[in-house]
Design a protein around this motif. Sequence first.
Motif, PDB file in Angstrom:
ATOM      1  N   LEU B  18       0.817  -1.211   0.000  1.00 30.81           N
ATOM      2  CA  LEU B  18       0.000   0.000   0.000  1.00 30.81           C
ATOM      3  C   LEU B  18       0.854   1.265   0.000  1.00 30.81           C
ATOM      4  CD1 LEU B  18      -2.927  -0.993   2.352  1.00 30.81           C
ATOM      5  CD2 LEU B  18      -3.035  -0.538  -0.077  1.00 30.81           C
ATOM      6  N   SER B  19       2.124   1.134  -0.372  1.00 24.95           N
ATOM      7  CA  SER B  19       2.926   2.351  -0.507  1.00 24.95           C
ATOM      8  C   SER B  19       2.520   3.066  -1.797  1.00 24.95           C
ATOM      9  CB  SER B  19       4.402   1.988  -0.534  1.00 24.95           C
ATOM     10  OG  SER B  19       4.675   1.281  -1.707  1.00 24.95           O
ATOM     11  N   LEU B  20       2.994   4.289  -1.986  1.00 28.41           N
ATOM     12  CA  LEU B  20       2.648   5.044  -3.196  1.00 28.41           C
ATOM     13  C   LEU B  20       3.042   4.289  -4.446  1.00 28.41           C
ATOM     14  CD1 LEU B  20       3.454   8.804  -2.578  1.00 28.41           C
ATOM     15  CD2 LEU B  20       1.276   7.647  -2.585  1.00 28.41           C
ATOM     16  N   PHE B  21       4.248   3.763  -4.416  1.00 30.61           N
ATOM     17  CA  PHE B  21       4.730   3.051  -5.584  1.00 30.61           C
ATOM     18  C   PHE B  21       3.930   1.764  -5.801  1.00 30.61           C
ATOM     19  CE2 PHE B  21       7.842   0.465  -7.918  1.00 30.61           C
ATOM     20  CZ  PHE B  21       8.090   1.340  -8.958  1.00 30.61           C
ATOM     21  N   LEU B  23       0.854   1.229  -4.933  1.00 25.91           N
ATOM     22  CA  LEU B  23      -0.467   1.579  -5.446  1.00 25.91           C
ATOM     23  C   LEU B  23      -0.415   1.779  -6.952  1.00 25.91           C
ATOM     24  CD1 LEU B  23      -1.919   4.114  -2.863  1.00 25.91           C
ATOM     25  CD2 LEU B  23      -2.616   1.774  -3.268  1.00 25.91           C
ATOM     26  N   LEU B  39       0.654  12.967 -13.909  1.00 22.13           N
ATOM     27  CA  LEU B  39       1.942  13.341 -13.309  1.00 22.13           C
ATOM     28  C   LEU B  39       2.702  14.291 -14.231  1.00 22.13           C
ATOM     29  CD1 LEU B  39       3.383  12.488 -10.695  1.00 22.13           C
ATOM     30  CD2 LEU B  39       4.730  10.924 -12.092  1.00 22.13           C
ATOM     31  N   SER B  42       1.109  17.596 -14.160  1.00 22.71           N
ATOM     32  CA  SER B  42       1.448  18.322 -12.939  1.00 22.71           C
ATOM     33  C   SER B  42       2.834  18.951 -13.056  1.00 22.71           C
ATOM     34  CB  SER B  42       1.381  17.364 -11.750  1.00 22.71           C
ATOM     35  OG  SER B  42       1.774  18.005 -10.576  1.00 22.71           O
ATOM     36  N   VAL B  43       3.778  18.162 -13.583  1.00 19.54           N
ATOM     37  CA  VAL B  43       5.136  18.690 -13.755  1.00 19.54           C
ATOM     38  C   VAL B  43       5.106  19.900 -14.686  1.00 19.54           C
ATOM     39  CG1 VAL B  43       7.397  18.180 -14.740  1.00 19.54           C
ATOM     40  CG2 VAL B  43       6.277  16.498 -13.291  1.00 19.54           C
ATOM     41  N   TRP B  44       4.366  19.755 -15.774  1.00 18.44           N
ATOM     42  CA  TRP B  44       4.281  20.831 -16.770  1.00 18.44           C
ATOM     43  C   TRP B  44       3.618  22.068 -16.176  1.00 18.44           C
ATOM     44  CZ3 TRP B  44       6.752  22.452 -20.558  1.00 18.44           C
ATOM     45  CH2 TRP B  44       6.197  23.221 -21.582  1.00 18.44           C
ATOM     46  N   TRP B  46       3.540  23.001 -13.080  1.00 16.84           N
ATOM     47  CA  TRP B  46       4.425  23.683 -12.138  1.00 16.84           C
ATOM     48  C   TRP B  46       5.561  24.380 -12.867  1.00 16.84           C
ATOM     49  CZ3 TRP B  46       3.795  25.228  -7.356  1.00 16.84           C
ATOM     50  CH2 TRP B  46       2.748  24.672  -6.626  1.00 16.84           C
ATOM     51  N   ALA B  47       6.016  23.769 -13.965  1.00 14.59           N
ATOM     52  CA  ALA B  47       7.049  24.435 -14.765  1.00 14.59           C
ATOM     53  C   ALA B  47       6.524  25.773 -15.280  1.00 14.59           C
ATOM     54  CB  ALA B  47       7.462  23.528 -15.928  1.00 14.59           C
TER      55      ALA B  47
END
Lengths: 315, 238
Positions: B18-21, B23, B39, B42-44, B46-47
């Motif tokens: 059940l860790s993030l990875f 999941l 993801l 999200s990166v884009w 924030w850039a």
Amino acid sequence: MKSGLTISAVGHALFFAWGIISFSVTPLKTEPTESVPVDIISATDFSAMTAGMKTAPKSENQKPLVEKIAPKNEVKDPTPKVAEKKPEIDASAEAPPPPSIPEPKPKPKVAEAKPPEPKAEKLEKKPDPIAEAIKQEKPDDKPKPEKDEAAQKQAQEVPTPQKRPPRPEAKPEPKFDASKVAALLDKRAPQRQAATGDVLNNKPALGTATGTAAALSQSELDALRAQIQQCWNPPAGAADAKDLIVVVKLELNQDGTLTGQPSLANRSSHPFFQVAAESALRAIRRCQPYKLPIAKYETWRSIEVGFDPKELFRG
Amino acid sequence: MNPADVAQSALPLTSSDLSLFGLFWQAHWIVKGVMLGLLVASVWVWAIVIDKFFLFTRSNRAMNRFEQAFWSGQSLEELYRSLSSKPTHSMAALFVAAMREWKRSFEGQSRSFAGLQMRIEKVMDVTIAREIERLERRLLVLATVGSAGPFIGLFGTVWGIMTSFQSIAASKNTSLAVVAPGIAEALFATAIGLVAAIPATIFYNKFVSDVNKQAQRLEGFADEFSAILSRQIDERAP
């Protein structure tokens, strides 16, 4: 734009690295709950449940909780056995007149012979009023000693009345009686219906408060029905008499008389229903007192009786 | 199905990581795609946010400095000479464009004043439009991610729950221990969608208002500058 992209990418990478490290799942802590033992019982088991307490321990042989021994109904045997009557006659013949009983023709021997020969006493009971007189005497004996004691106490007090004139205050002085502690501690309503039965049993067993271990047997129910039917005049000439079933709910005293007015427990749109119901209520009122076993009073204290004209004609 | 079989079939599900990875790794490939896409978005986002943030602070500061220099009584010729080679911000670009048009009209042989005022205003309008376009660039990405991100995440969630219910139906065991991991993993997609969408929406609103402010500032400067130039034209006109 490039610097922004790198900063953003690095930021996300850091965020997820932190997430992977710190995102640990802590299992929910559930307090272990105490399991409640549940017994599945049938309806028969439930109705045959001993009167008891819900918190009492479960005992193997469950006896109904009895606080008072029910007064025994003297069974008037309509067919006394002739063979057993003989020794009883002998006993009465030998009897000398007792001085204690103010009867012109007392039979003390009969009274004395009572403990070893209960049967004889029973059989003899009907024609002989002496035994009853003795019986009446007996409960009177009990309060007497108390009276005597009170009289003695008064006698002791009499010599010194002048010494302590303001004595009336001494009257409410509570006397500690160890034997009454249990009664004083009893928080139950004094008006409650004491559970009656054959044998005293003050040890409650697991069960329901109104449970009845002893149920009326079919023959006893039949006896009740027969008693009522004697007085019942079903409405004659009613059409569709099969729908004319009247169920009456009645409450009885311990001596078999009605406690209140019997009430109808069902309704019907049948045109003769009112007539039939009236006749049933009349029959119930007319036939009291009913003869039912006192030991099972709890079972017939409140009872429903069905009046079905079909049954009457069925024979 | 006896209890032992149930326990065995439930075992791989209940013992899930059940860790993030974990999941992410156990998800269906469509859900994985959704998660990866979000993801990247999200990166884009924030850039863009970082880029725009720096852009706006930089241009705001430069405008302040330029306005100070412009109203300090310094010769416009000198100012033009120092800025003409590389106009670093929109107000300088506006000034340079207007001055260039002015100079061209005067340095040419035919001293035409007739349409100069109109020409300068046209030039300045075009420059303002171009500068605003530059400021507004990529803000639409933020708007798109902000509005579509939750839906994309929800799609991943619905898909994940769908597949997890299918596997529940297949395992014929409805205990919560069987249901929970699949749903947790499916909800992770919505979580990522929201993580991408919330900052995108907030910063989109902020930057749109910033762009409006700067546009107003540019318009104001353009009006003032055109007034100054108009006075000059009237003075020099024969």
